[in-house]
Design a protein around this motif. Structure first.
Motif, PDB file in Angstrom:
ATOM      1  N   PHE A 119       0.851  -1.183   0.000  1.00 22.06           N
ATOM      2  CA  PHE A 119       0.000   0.000   0.000  1.00 22.06           C
ATOM      3  C   PHE A 119       0.893   1.241   0.000  1.00 22.06           C
ATOM      4  O   PHE A 119       2.083   1.167   0.335  1.00 22.06           O
ATOM      5  CB  PHE A 119      -0.891   0.052   1.247  1.00 22.06           C
ATOM      6  CG  PHE A 119      -1.935  -1.025   1.329  1.00 22.06           C
ATOM      7  CD1 PHE A 119      -3.129  -0.906   0.639  1.00 22.06           C
ATOM      8  CD2 PHE A 119      -1.733  -2.143   2.118  1.00 22.06           C
ATOM      9  CE1 PHE A 119      -4.105  -1.890   0.731  1.00 22.06           C
ATOM     10  CE2 PHE A 119      -2.691  -3.137   2.223  1.00 22.06           C
ATOM     11  CZ  PHE A 119      -3.882  -3.003   1.520  1.00 22.06           C
ATOM     12  N   GLU A 120       0.308   2.377  -0.330  1.00 18.13           N
ATOM     13  CA  GLU A 120       1.031   3.633  -0.170  1.00 18.13           C
ATOM     14  C   GLU A 120       1.250   3.863   1.326  1.00 18.13           C
ATOM     15  O   GLU A 120       0.306   3.953   2.097  1.00 18.13           O
ATOM     16  CB  GLU A 120       0.229   4.783  -0.777  1.00 18.13           C
ATOM     17  CG  GLU A 120       0.961   6.116  -0.782  1.00 18.13           C
ATOM     18  CD  GLU A 120       0.152   7.224  -1.442  1.00 18.13           C
ATOM     19  OE1 GLU A 120       0.604   8.370  -1.392  1.00 18.13           O
ATOM     20  OE2 GLU A 120      -0.920   6.932  -1.992  1.00 18.13           O
ATOM     21  N   GLY A 121       2.517   3.902   1.762  1.00 19.77           N
ATOM     22  CA  GLY A 121       2.805   4.190   3.163  1.00 19.77           C
ATOM     23  C   GLY A 121       3.089   2.978   4.028  1.00 19.77           C
ATOM     24  O   GLY A 121       3.645   3.121   5.118  1.00 19.77           O
ATOM     25  N   ILE A 122       2.698   1.771   3.577  1.00 19.63           N
ATOM     26  CA  ILE A 122       2.969   0.579   4.385  1.00 19.63           C
ATOM     27  C   ILE A 122       2.941  -0.652   3.492  1.00 19.63           C
ATOM     28  O   ILE A 122       2.183  -0.715   2.519  1.00 19.63           O
ATOM     29  CB  ILE A 122       1.953   0.436   5.552  1.00 19.63           C
ATOM     30  CG1 ILE A 122       2.409  -0.643   6.544  1.00 19.63           C
ATOM     31  CG2 ILE A 122       0.549   0.161   5.040  1.00 19.63           C
ATOM     32  CD1 ILE A 122       1.626  -0.644   7.851  1.00 19.63           C
ATOM     33  N   VAL A 123       3.785  -1.629   3.818  1.00 19.19           N
ATOM     34  CA  VAL A 123       3.758  -2.920   3.140  1.00 19.19           C
ATOM     35  C   VAL A 123       3.503  -3.989   4.191  1.00 19.19           C
ATOM     36  O   VAL A 123       4.068  -3.950   5.292  1.00 19.19           O
ATOM     37  CB  VAL A 123       5.071  -3.192   2.373  1.00 19.19           C
ATOM     38  CG1 VAL A 123       6.280  -3.090   3.280  1.00 19.19           C
ATOM     39  CG2 VAL A 123       5.041  -4.570   1.707  1.00 19.19           C
ATOM     40  N   HIS A 124       2.591  -4.923   3.859  1.00 18.72           N
ATOM     41  CA  HIS A 124       2.252  -6.004   4.782  1.00 18.72           C
ATOM     42  C   HIS A 124       2.718  -7.334   4.213  1.00 18.72           C
ATOM     43  O   HIS A 124       2.505  -7.633   3.033  1.00 18.72           O
ATOM     44  CB  HIS A 124       0.743  -6.074   5.021  1.00 18.72           C
ATOM     45  CG  HIS A 124       0.231  -5.009   5.933  1.00 18.72           C
ATOM     46  ND1 HIS A 124       0.515  -4.976   7.281  1.00 18.72           N
ATOM     47  CD2 HIS A 124      -0.556  -3.938   5.699  1.00 18.72           C
ATOM     48  CE1 HIS A 124      -0.074  -3.928   7.836  1.00 18.72           C
ATOM     49  NE2 HIS A 124      -0.722  -3.283   6.893  1.00 18.72           N
ATOM     50  N   PHE A 125       3.336  -8.141   5.084  1.00 14.78           N
ATOM     51  CA  PHE A 125       3.760  -9.486   4.727  1.00 14.78           C
ATOM     52  C   PHE A 125       2.791 -10.476   5.376  1.00 14.78           C
ATOM     53  O   PHE A 125       2.575 -10.422   6.597  1.00 14.78           O
ATOM     54  CB  PHE A 125       5.180  -9.750   5.216  1.00 14.78           C
ATOM     55  CG  PHE A 125       6.202  -8.810   4.620  1.00 14.78           C
ATOM     56  CD1 PHE A 125       6.817  -9.094   3.418  1.00 14.78           C
ATOM     57  CD2 PHE A 125       6.533  -7.622   5.270  1.00 14.78           C
ATOM     58  CE1 PHE A 125       7.754  -8.230   2.868  1.00 14.78           C
ATOM     59  CE2 PHE A 125       7.472  -6.752   4.731  1.00 14.78           C
ATOM     60  CZ  PHE A 125       8.074  -7.056   3.518  1.00 14.78           C
ATOM     61  N   ILE A 126       2.221 -11.359   4.576  1.00 14.75           N
ATOM     62  CA  ILE A 126       1.282 -12.355   5.085  1.00 14.75           C
ATOM     63  C   ILE A 126       2.022 -13.684   5.164  1.00 14.75           C
ATOM     64  O   ILE A 126       2.451 -14.233   4.144  1.00 14.75           O
ATOM     65  CB  ILE A 126       0.050 -12.505   4.160  1.00 14.75           C
ATOM     66  CG1 ILE A 126      -0.485 -11.132   3.726  1.00 14.75           C
ATOM     67  CG2 ILE A 126      -1.016 -13.347   4.843  1.00 14.75           C
ATOM     68  CD1 ILE A 126      -0.865 -10.215   4.865  1.00 14.75           C
ATOM     69  N   VAL A 127       2.165 -14.199   6.382  1.00 13.37           N
ATOM     70  CA  VAL A 127       2.928 -15.423   6.577  1.00 13.37           C
ATOM     71  C   VAL A 127       2.060 -16.456   7.297  1.00 13.37           C
ATOM     72  O   VAL A 127       1.373 -16.132   8.268  1.00 13.37           O
ATOM     73  CB  VAL A 127       4.239 -15.144   7.362  1.00 13.37           C
ATOM     74  CG1 VAL A 127       3.953 -14.492   8.707  1.00 13.37           C
ATOM     75  CG2 VAL A 127       5.047 -16.413   7.528  1.00 13.37           C
ATOM     76  N   ASP A 128       2.079 -17.679   6.801  1.00 11.19           N
ATOM     77  CA  ASP A 128       1.251 -18.737   7.373  1.00 11.19           C
ATOM     78  C   ASP A 128       1.927 -19.353   8.599  1.00 11.19           C
ATOM     79  O   ASP A 128       2.389 -20.500   8.582  1.00 11.19           O
ATOM     80  CB  ASP A 128       0.965 -19.811   6.324  1.00 11.19           C
ATOM     81  CG  ASP A 128       0.006 -19.315   5.255  1.00 11.19           C
ATOM     82  OD1 ASP A 128      -0.979 -18.646   5.612  1.00 11.19           O
ATOM     83  OD2 ASP A 128       0.248 -19.581   4.060  1.00 11.19           O
ATOM     84  N   LEU A 129       1.996 -18.554   9.636  1.00  8.86           N
ATOM     85  CA  LEU A 129       2.478 -19.000  10.940  1.00  8.86           C
ATOM     86  C   LEU A 129       1.467 -18.514  11.975  1.00  8.86           C
ATOM     87  O   LEU A 129       1.080 -17.334  11.958  1.00  8.86           O
ATOM     88  CB  LEU A 129       3.849 -18.407  11.262  1.00  8.86           C
ATOM     89  CG  LEU A 129       5.069 -18.980  10.532  1.00  8.86           C
ATOM     90  CD1 LEU A 129       6.304 -18.150  10.861  1.00  8.86           C
ATOM     91  CD2 LEU A 129       5.292 -20.431  10.912  1.00  8.86           C
ATOM     92  N   PRO A 130       1.009 -19.376  12.882  1.00  9.69           N
ATOM     93  CA  PRO A 130      -0.017 -18.953  13.835  1.00  9.69           C
ATOM     94  C   PRO A 130       0.504 -18.060  14.961  1.00  9.69           C
ATOM     95  O   PRO A 130      -0.264 -17.327  15.570  1.00  9.69           O
ATOM     96  CB  PRO A 130      -0.542 -20.282  14.397  1.00  9.69           C
ATOM     97  CG  PRO A 130       0.593 -21.238  14.240  1.00  9.69           C
ATOM     98  CD  PRO A 130       1.300 -20.817  12.982  1.00  9.69           C
ATOM     99  N   GLU A 131       1.805 -18.110  15.234  1.00  7.42           N
ATOM    100  CA  GLU A 131       2.378 -17.338  16.334  1.00  7.42           C
ATOM    101  C   GLU A 131       3.527 -16.464  15.832  1.00  7.42           C
ATOM    102  O   GLU A 131       4.226 -16.830  14.884  1.00  7.42           O
ATOM    103  CB  GLU A 131       2.883 -18.266  17.442  1.00  7.42           C
ATOM    104  CG  GLU A 131       1.799 -19.096  18.101  1.00  7.42           C
ATOM    105  CD  GLU A 131       0.810 -18.252  18.885  1.00  7.42           C
ATOM    106  OE1 GLU A 131       1.186 -17.144  19.319  1.00  7.42           O
ATOM    107  OE2 GLU A 131      -0.334 -18.708  19.065  1.00  7.42           O
ATOM    108  N   PRO A 132       3.752 -15.296  16.456  1.00  7.93           N
ATOM    109  CA  PRO A 132       4.843 -14.408  16.043  1.00  7.93           C
ATOM    110  C   PRO A 132       6.204 -15.071  16.127  1.00  7.93           C
ATOM    111  O   PRO A 132       6.465 -15.874  17.024  1.00  7.93           O
ATOM    112  CB  PRO A 132       4.729 -13.236  17.027  1.00  7.93           C
ATOM    113  CG  PRO A 132       3.300 -13.243  17.460  1.00  7.93           C
ATOM    114  CD  PRO A 132       2.912 -14.689  17.500  1.00  7.93           C
ATOM    115  N   ASP A 133       7.061 -14.728  15.189  1.00  7.55           N
ATOM    116  CA  ASP A 133       8.429 -15.208  15.115  1.00  7.55           C
ATOM    117  C   ASP A 133       9.325 -13.981  14.969  1.00  7.55           C
ATOM    118  O   ASP A 133       9.321 -13.325  13.930  1.00  7.55           O
ATOM    119  CB  ASP A 133       8.578 -16.152  13.922  1.00  7.55           C
ATOM    120  CG  ASP A 133       9.976 -16.723  13.780  1.00  7.55           C
ATOM    121  OD1 ASP A 133      10.948 -15.944  13.839  1.00  7.55           O
ATOM    122  OD2 ASP A 133      10.113 -17.943  13.588  1.00  7.55           O
TER     123      ASP A 133
END
Length: 263
Positions: A137-151
């Motif tokens: 997006f303008e101003g931010i990029v999002h990464f979608i990762v198939d992990l249920p918990e933060p790494d």
């Protein structure tokens, strides 16, 4: 320095609106201090400013990033302070967007629904040895990762990738459980060097929905994206393989207004 601060709650993503005029050069400093105040419970900070593009209200985020939940908050806050009852549409401006965006408010139901900017691109990339979708997006990029918990190691890789490859003001990592449609958002803002595990993320919810609909046929889609602080509903339209409209909505409340004294 004395600041008036409104505390708003969009699905648990506590957003602090500084309503006292502040010079832009002090945004990062002030935001950092407010985020360290446990009583405010803030996850992000925005500053009211003079509209530039014909909107009725404008919010500039602490790092100049775009934020969908903050957009909902500023539209809702404006409606409440103007004494609007029931349903209304508030043209609202926010950093990271070069045009005002309509925010549909219902003060009786305490809801706000905002039109979101469409993504600039959707890319399949490798980050930290994992195949992910990057929703830019303008101003931010999002990464979608198939992990249920933060790494944390993956977050570091993703943030570095965002800064080096996209030059983005902010980066989000959405740890996604497809079976339950549940995300755990982590958002990094470059100017404030802040990494926050947010209770909810509107633009991240939109990014996840785009990732889910990307390989599907044309049509109208609605996704309920569950996250630690609540649920955000995303609606999107896909025509001839392209996304044409994107909105996010859900509950918003004005929890308190406070006068804060900063050194």
């Amino acid at each position: 320095m004395k600041l008036n601060v409104a505390v708003l709650n969009p699905a648990g993503n506590i957003t602090l609106l500084v309503t006292t005029p502040v010079d832009r050069s002090r945004y990062a400093e002030i935001a950092g201090k407010l985020l360290k105040m446990p009583a405010l419970r803030g996850e992000q900070v925005g500053f009211l400013a003079q509209p530039r593009y014909g909107g009725r209200v404008r919010l500039e985020m602490m790092g100049g990033e775009f934020c969908g939940n903050a957009l909902r908050c500023v539209g809702y806050y404006y409606a409440v302070k103007e004494g609007i009852h029931g349903r209304a549409v508030i043209l609202s401006e926010i950093s990271g967007s070069n045009r005002p965006l309509p925010v549909e408010i219902d003060t009786d139901k305490s809801t706000a629904k905002a039109e979101m900017p469409l993504p600039l691109s959707v890319r399949n990339i490798m980050v930290g040895g994992r195949a992910v979708k990057a929703i830019v997006f303008e101003g931010i990029v999002h990464f979608i990762v198939d992990l249920p918990e933060p790494d944390e190691a993956f977050i570091k890789e993703a943030v570095n990738y965002a800064l080096d490859s996209f030059g983005s003001d902010a980066a989000g990592v959405m740890f996604f459980d497809r079976d339950t449609m549940f995300i755990r958002p982590a958002v990094y803002v470059h100017d404030t060097e802040s990494l926050i595990y947010e209770n909810s993320c509107a633009s991240g919810s939109a990014a996840v929905s785009i990732a889910c609909a990307f390989d599907r046929t044309d049509g109208e889609y609605c996704f309920d994206i569950h996250q630690p602080g609540g649920t955000i509903q995303v609606e999107l339209s896909k025509q001839v393989g392209c996304f044409k409209k994107l909105t996010i909505g859900g509950k918003v409340s004005l929890d308190q207004e406070a006068v804060i004294h900063l050194q």
